[in-house]
Scaffold this active site. Structure first.
Site, short mmCIF file in Angstrom:
data_model
loop_
_atom_site.label_atom_id
_atom_site.label_comp_id
_atom_site.label_asym_id
_atom_site.label_seq_id
_atom_site.Cartn_x
_atom_site.Cartn_y
_atom_site.Cartn_z
N GLY A 91 0.82 -1.21 0.00
CA GLY A 91 0.00 0.00 0.00
C GLY A 91 0.85 1.26 0.00
O GLY A 91 0.51 2.26 -0.64
N ASP A 316 -0.68 0.49 13.07
CA ASP A 316 -0.45 -0.90 12.69
C ASP A 316 -0.34 -1.83 13.90
O ASP A 316 -0.31 -3.05 13.75
CB ASP A 316 0.83 -1.00 11.83
CG ASP A 316 0.67 -0.25 10.52
OD1 ASP A 316 -0.47 -0.16 10.02
OD2 ASP A 316 1.67 0.26 9.99
N ARG A 347 -9.44 -4.56 9.33
CA ARG A 347 -8.83 -5.00 10.59
C ARG A 347 -9.74 -4.81 11.79
O ARG A 347 -9.41 -5.32 12.86
CB ARG A 347 -7.47 -4.31 10.81
CG ARG A 347 -6.37 -4.92 9.96
CD ARG A 347 -4.98 -4.56 10.47
NE ARG A 347 -3.99 -5.06 9.52
CZ ARG A 347 -2.89 -4.42 9.15
NH1 ARG A 347 -2.62 -3.23 9.66
NH2 ARG A 347 -2.06 -4.94 8.28
#
Ligand code: S3P
Length: 430
Positions: A91, A316, A347
């Site tokens: 990404g 993250d 996520r």
């Protein structure tokens, strides 16, 4: 692959090189006027896609063990490749590279990647680049393949609607060749690796609160870039060390840039034992990336609330915050993290369903999740769904669980951390 409950992790680990900084080093290395040496480049699937991309654009890349030397075509002389550029699963490559390519007048480029990347939005970079005069088109206006026709760019003042270092970085790279001074504003601070590297490269760049201003330049001058250990990769071993009783670990040379250390601050707030020299929030932009050894020990945790402005600083690592929350005393809540829905997987859904399948008491919310800490996790099976961070989350959960965890699709970890399973094995053997 199965991960059995561990009885204590010990020893030292050097986490792999930082993925975000490796992508930027390869791109800026290719844009620089002179050859650039990169010390300890991350050799993983995502960052190999970046090397392949800069080669296709005319860079010579020599690999010397962990290090690289790149001699690129320079800021304004990228070559037009014959084939579409394959960004794979990366990404960051998909969002940063167009900032350079949009200004290559007379050249056309196509960026494409795997099935997962084709679901991730690129309209967020198309909008500011078009305002700068760039010519881009994407499938349904939002998704790869992305078509870029190089054009003359002009400076803008752009407010990024969601805090995203990828979008900010894309505009900053385009600003290098645009006429005038470009300002990018963000709603909350996000990682600033691009700004630091541009400052080192001699670019006129200034930060004022949530705004960064860059003046266009003739050339980038970089000699050597040393890549620190990736805090996002180190976070998995750190979480394992905190959660598995009897553990004591030393992580060597981890990047502790304030804009990346959100997880470490959250962990400390949860009363996790983490010793190390984390960077303070410097008002001024720094040209260097700070590193520290991190000393971690098992201990009891308390639940916490992660507020929206902390989210980009730990984006993250939020799946690991959910895992820590399962073992903590009290509730752990993450708010303002809707960006998690457009990562390598959704996520929010995948972390909540994955951990619930292992026995967690966790609920998804519109913009995050809420975990009721039980102090333990049963175990079971988790499907990584092609997402490297979900695969590694499952492995750590297994070591800390009562019955062990079977991870389906563990090979996804190769995107950012090819040696992950070997490193965990080494730590469990002490
Ligand atoms: C990254 C920025 C973040 C992060 C990603 C890497 C970067 O994405 O989640 O893993 O290198 O700039 P967003 O910019 O979409 O928040």
């Amino acid at each position: 692959m199965r991960f059995e409950p561990a009885s204590g992790l010990s020893g030292e680990l050097r986490a792999p090189a930082d993925k975000s900084i490796s992508h930027r080093a390869a791109l800026l290395g290719a844009m620089a006027a002179e050859p650039v040496r990169i010390e300890r480049y991350l050799h993983a699937a995502d960052t190999t896609s970046t090397l392949d991309a800069v080669r296709a654009l005319g860079a010579l890349v020599e690999i010397h063990g962990e290090d690289l030397v790149i001699r690129g075509p320079g800021l304004r002389e990228a070559l037009q490749p014959e084939e579409p550029i394959d960004v794979g699963n990366a990404g960051t490559l998909l969002r940063l590279l167009p900032g350079w390519l949009a200004a290559q007048e007379g050249c056309s480029f196509t960026l494409d990647g795997d099935q997962s990347i084709r679901r991730r939005p690129v309209d967020r970079i198309i909008e500011p680049l078009r305002q700068m005069g760039a010519q881009l088109d994407a499938r349904e206006g939002s998704f790869a393949p992305l078509q870029i026709d190089g054009a003359r760019l002009h400076a803008v003042s752009y407010e990024v609607p969601v805090a995203s270092a990828q979008v900010k970085s894309c505009v900053l790279l385009a600003a290098l060749t645009a006429d005038g001074a470009t300002t990018v504003g963000e709603p909350a601070r996000s990682r600033d690796h691009t700004e630091r590297m541009l400052l080192r490269a001699g670019v006129s760049i200034h930060r004022n609160g949530l705004r960064v201003t860059v003046v266009n330049t003739d050339e980038l001058l970089l000699d050597t870039i040393a890549i620190p250990g990736d805090p996002s990769s180190a976070a998995f071993a750190i979480a394992a060390g905190v959660l598995v009783p009897g553990s004591r670990l030393l992580l060597r040379d981890v990047g502790v840039n304030w804009t990346r250390a959100g997880f470490f601050r959250i962990l400390r707030r949860m009363r996790g034992i983490l010793l190390g020299d984390l960077e303070d929030d410097a008002g001024e932009l720094e040209p260097r990336e700070p590193v520290s050894d991190l000393d971690v020990a098992h201990g009891a945790l308390e639940g916490t609330v992660v507020e929206p402005e902390e989210v980009p600083l730990a984006i993250d690592e939020l799946p690991l915050v959910a895992l820590l929350g399962c073992f903590a005393d009290g509730d752990t809540v993450v708010r303002g993290a809707q960006e998690l829905r457009v990562k390598e997987s959704d996520r929010i859904v995948d972390v909540v369903e994955g951990l619930r399948g292992l026995g967690a008491d966790i609920e998804a919310t519109e913009d995050g999740f809420a975990v009721r800490g039980r102090g333990w996790l049963r175990g079971g099976t988790i499907d990584a769904r092609g997402d490297h961070r979900l695969a590694m989350l499952g492995a750590v959960a297994g070591l800390a669980s009562r019955e062990g965890v079977e991870v389906l699709g563990m090979d996804a970890a190769a995107v950012s951390y090819p040696g992950f399973v070997a490193d965990l094995e080494q730590l469990t053997k002490g």
